[in-house]
Design an enzyme around this catalytic site. Structure first.
Site, PDB file in Angstrom:
ATOM      1  N   LYS A  10      20.423 -42.923 -28.415  1.00  0.00           N
ATOM      2  CA  LYS A  10      21.827 -43.033 -28.833  1.00  0.00           C
ATOM      3  C   LYS A  10      22.779 -43.127 -27.629  1.00  0.00           C
ATOM      4  CE  LYS A  10      21.224 -40.588 -33.232  1.00  0.00           C
ATOM      5  NZ  LYS A  10      21.859 -39.602 -34.153  1.00  0.00           N
ATOM      6  N   TYR A  50      23.152 -46.734 -41.391  1.00  0.00           N
ATOM      7  CA  TYR A  50      23.416 -45.379 -41.893  1.00  0.00           C
ATOM      8  C   TYR A  50      23.995 -45.392 -43.304  1.00  0.00           C
ATOM      9  CZ  TYR A  50      22.370 -43.116 -37.422  1.00  0.00           C
ATOM     10  OH  TYR A  50      21.738 -42.616 -36.306  1.00  0.00           O
ATOM     11  N   PHE A  58      30.910 -36.922 -42.303  1.00  0.00           N
ATOM     12  CA  PHE A  58      30.795 -37.297 -40.890  1.00  0.00           C
ATOM     13  C   PHE A  58      30.493 -38.780 -40.692  1.00  0.00           C
ATOM     14  CE2 PHE A  58      26.650 -35.540 -42.236  1.00  0.00           C
ATOM     15  CZ  PHE A  58      25.812 -36.605 -41.968  1.00  0.00           C
ATOM     16  N   ARG A  86       9.162 -36.940 -35.096  1.00  0.00           N
ATOM     17  CA  ARG A  86      10.124 -35.926 -35.538  1.00  0.00           C
ATOM     18  C   ARG A  86       9.876 -34.598 -34.809  1.00  0.00           C
ATOM     19  NH1 ARG A  86      13.386 -37.680 -39.345  1.00  0.00           N
ATOM     20  NH2 ARG A  86      14.002 -35.663 -40.184  1.00  0.00           N
ATOM     21  N   THR A  92      17.595 -31.775 -35.929  1.00  0.00           N
ATOM     22  CA  THR A  92      18.798 -32.621 -35.841  1.00  0.00           C
ATOM     23  C   THR A  92      19.892 -31.941 -35.028  1.00  0.00           C
ATOM     24  OG1 THR A  92      18.285 -33.572 -37.997  1.00  0.00           O
ATOM     25  CG2 THR A  92      20.549 -33.822 -37.229  1.00  0.00           C
ATOM     26  N   ARG A 103      15.739 -33.247 -28.163  1.00  0.00           N
ATOM     27  CA  ARG A 103      17.089 -32.753 -28.470  1.00  0.00           C
ATOM     28  C   ARG A 103      17.382 -31.433 -27.763  1.00  0.00           C
ATOM     29  NH1 ARG A 103      16.502 -34.852 -34.638  1.00  0.00           N
ATOM     30  NH2 ARG A 103      17.599 -36.851 -34.419  1.00  0.00           N
ATOM     31  N   ASN A 113      23.229 -36.341 -30.631  1.00  0.00           N
ATOM     32  CA  ASN A 113      21.928 -35.674 -30.531  1.00  0.00           C
ATOM     33  C   ASN A 113      20.844 -36.572 -29.919  1.00  0.00           C
ATOM     34  OD1 ASN A 113      21.639 -37.309 -32.763  1.00  0.00           O
ATOM     35  ND2 ASN A 113      20.855 -35.708 -34.119  1.00  0.00           N
ATOM     36  N   HIS A 116      17.520 -40.943 -32.638  1.00  0.00           N
ATOM     37  CA  HIS A 116      17.254 -41.037 -34.081  1.00  0.00           C
ATOM     38  C   HIS A 116      15.786 -41.359 -34.264  1.00  0.00           C
ATOM     39  CE1 HIS A 116      17.317 -42.372 -38.265  1.00  0.00           C
ATOM     40  NE2 HIS A 116      16.548 -43.369 -37.848  1.00  0.00           N
ATOM     41  N   GLU A 127      13.837 -49.819 -41.354  1.00  0.00           N
ATOM     42  CA  GLU A 127      14.638 -49.727 -40.123  1.00  0.00           C
ATOM     43  C   GLU A 127      14.101 -50.679 -39.052  1.00  0.00           C
ATOM     44  OE1 GLU A 127      15.901 -45.054 -40.925  1.00  0.00           O
ATOM     45  OE2 GLU A 127      14.700 -45.538 -39.157  1.00  0.00           O
TER      46      GLU A 127
END
Ligand code: CMP
Length: 139
Positions: A10, A50, A58, A86, A92, A103, A113, A116, A127
């Protein structure tokens, strides 16, 4: 079984020059980066990506954040890639992320964070297809 997941490094991370550091954690965990491209997400791309969160409070902040600076979109391959990545990402909210996770190491807050990762094999396929043609993915 060998499978794929979709990852985004990100803007909070690309801005701090952390692409290589994050890729090192990904590779050390045994995930293979089989496709990768640095892009600036458009508003439309971020809103589509998203879409499932469009009613969340948010959402506007999330889209603004994701379009603020370049991102790195990636396809990762491993045995059980979705749950494996994950685990490597951590929770998250970085306040809840385990030691050694991406993270915990790098994230600033729940919105910024750093990464993704897909939450299911089905979403991973959707995706990946939003950003990569099959011939760009080289396992
Ligand atoms: P990600 O895995 O990219 O999927 C949706 C994102 O929404 C999530 O990571 C967070 O970065 C973001 N997000 C979740 N909760 C909040 C929140 N309360 N405020 C801002 N962003 C959030």
């Amino acid at each position: 079984y060998m499978s794929r997941t979709f990852s985004i490094i990100k803007p909070d991370a690309t801005r701090r020059n952390l692409t290589g550091a994050i890729n090192a954690v990904i590779e050390a965990a045994g995930l293979r980066i089989v496709a990768q491209r640095r892009i600036k997400l458009t508003q439309a791309q971020a809103e589509t990506f998203y879409g499932v969160h469009s009613e969340r409070s948010f959402f506007g902040e999330l889209v603004a954040q994701m379009t603020s600076e370049p991102v790195v979109v990636q396809v990762l391959e491993a045995d059980n890639a979705v749950p494996k990545y994950r685990e490597v990402m951590g929770a998250t909210n970085p306040e809840n992320a385990a030691e050694g996770t991406i993270r915990k190491l790098f994230a600033l807050n729940v919105g910024e964070n750093s990464v993704h990762g897909s939450d299911s094999d089905e979403n991973a396929a959707l995706e990946i297809a939003q950003f990569f043609a099959e011939e760009e993915i080289v396992g």
